[in-house]
Design an enzyme around this catalytic site. Sequence first.
Site, PDB file in Angstrom:
ATOM      1  N   GLU A  55     -96.914 103.928  67.632  1.00  0.00           N
ATOM      2  CA  GLU A  55     -97.589 102.852  67.919  1.00  0.00           C
ATOM      3  C   GLU A  55     -99.277 103.147  67.796  1.00  0.00           C
ATOM      4  O   GLU A  55     -99.565 103.815  68.776  1.00  0.00           O
ATOM      5  CB  GLU A  55     -97.249 102.166  69.350  1.00  0.00           C
ATOM      6  CG  GLU A  55     -97.096 100.499  69.101  1.00  0.00           C
ATOM      7  CD  GLU A  55     -96.436 100.151  70.519  1.00  0.00           C
ATOM      8  OE1 GLU A  55     -96.041  98.876  70.381  1.00  0.00           O
ATOM      9  OE2 GLU A  55     -96.379 100.776  71.565  1.00  0.00           O
ATOM     10  N   ASN A  81     -93.648  98.486  75.074  1.00  0.00           N
ATOM     11  CA  ASN A  81     -93.142  98.651  76.357  1.00  0.00           C
ATOM     12  C   ASN A  81     -93.160  97.039  76.925  1.00  0.00           C
ATOM     13  O   ASN A  81     -92.732  96.778  78.073  1.00  0.00           O
ATOM     14  CB  ASN A  81     -93.804  99.198  77.298  1.00  0.00           C
ATOM     15  CG  ASN A  81     -93.589 100.682  77.003  1.00  0.00           C
ATOM     16  OD1 ASN A  81     -92.068 101.116  77.108  1.00  0.00           O
ATOM     17  ND2 ASN A  81     -94.199 101.744  76.873  1.00  0.00           N
ATOM     18  N   SER A 101     -98.772 104.491  77.628  1.00  0.00           N
ATOM     19  CA  SER A 101     -97.568 103.440  77.123  1.00  0.00           C
ATOM     20  C   SER A 101     -97.962 102.137  77.591  1.00  0.00           C
ATOM     21  O   SER A 101     -97.134 101.048  77.179  1.00  0.00           O
ATOM     22  CB  SER A 101     -96.402 103.902  77.910  1.00  0.00           C
ATOM     23  OG  SER A 101     -96.461 104.575  79.119  1.00  0.00           O
TER      24      SER A 101
END
Length: 283
Positions: A152, A190, A119
């Site tokens: 993503e 993020n 992430s």
Amino acid sequence: MDINKVMIIGAGQMGSGIAQVCAMNGYEVILHDLKQDFVNRGIKAITQNLIKQVKKERLTEQEKTDTLKRLTPSIDLQSAASVDLVIEAAVENMAIKASLFAELDQIAPVHTILASNTSSLPITEIAAATRRPEKVIGMHFMNPVPVMKLVEIIRGIATDDEVYRTIEKLAVSLKKVPVEVNDFPGFVSNRILMPMINEAIYTLFEGVASKEAIDDVMKLGMNHPMGPLTLADFIGLDTCLSIMETLHSGFGDDKYRPCPLLRKYVKAGWLGKKSGRGFYEYS
Ligand SMILES: CC(=O)CC(=O)SCCNC(=O)CCNC(=O)[C@H](O)C(C)(C)COP(=O)(O)OP(=O)(O)OC[C@H]1O[C@@H](n2cnc3c(N)ncnc32)[C@H](O)[C@@H]1OP(=O)(O)O
Ligand SMILES: NC(=O)C1=CN([C@@H]2O[C@H](COP(=O)(O)OP(=O)(O)OC[C@H]3O[C@@H](n4cnc5c(N)ncnc54)[C@H](OP(=O)(O)O)[C@@H]3O)[C@@H](O)[C@H]2O)C=CC1
């Protein structure tokens, strides 16, 4: 390049979700974790999810059976010798990911693409642990994987265009929407989401409002489906802390410093929903 067989590393909440969507969309899937118990827990979560889909008449009993048949459990990394793609979804820790990728590089065939669901960690650095950096890419799914549309896709500095196109095509075949981003700490998702969550934790830490009030403000005032503290518990507080640390060290900017309360909770083992306690308690 055609992808037929996929190996997922890590049978936690993300790995099992990714395994489920791959198997539901016709791919042969190996689900790998360190211990048999963890793999079984992942397969159990997938089975329960599929049963719900059948009850809602979105899946037939036959489709459920076929999906489960496409899943093979593994606790031996050598299983990577038979796959076209590995998607790594182990813990958010660079040392663990780098060592996994170095090992996978030795085991997987030359054509195999090595993707990470990280992430926030740099894809370029993960790729540097292998001798095939052109075949390493970020494939960042959102939680819960069966529900969220976004993937993503992150190019490392050396990622081949053909590898990018293969992964983009794969994401579409999983009925997801791929979005291309470059390799920067936290990518796009993020870099924006986690400072908001960290600020919500500071708001609690500084006694500005109760956890329920903070969540209500963002749910009712901004139409977020979950308040930020509930979302942090849902993501996992260990993962949230790792992401903030990556942003902090990656940008060298104190605006990304993790809230001390977040650190304290992680040290206490209060990791959120997955450990039964975070900002809230779960039975
Ligand atoms: C940290 C990172 O690197 C990146 C990230 O992933 S950040 C996290 C991104 N995710 C989010 O922001 C999630 C925000 N929350 C939400 O969107 C919603 O609260 C939610 C989809 C999780 C649940 O929605 P809800 O309306 O509150 O609850 P509910 O009605 O029970 O669920 C809605 C649907 O999701 C499904 N669902 C909920 N949780 C699920 C799970 N863990 N696994 C599979 N399906 C799930 C439900 O079965 C339901 O399906 P149907 O509509 O088909 O019946
Ligand atoms: N949670 C989220 O919302 C999201 C997370 N991610 C990313 O996905 C990855 C996984 O997160 P998540 O599923 O939430 O985490 P979990 O803690 O739920 O699952 C991680 C799993 O990987 C296992 N594992 C740890 N080390 C290894 C290893 N060396 N080899 C194989 N398996 C290993 C863990 O075992 P053990 O329990 O023993 O550690 C655990 O079962 C992280 O990189 C995270 O940043 C991406 C998008 C969203």
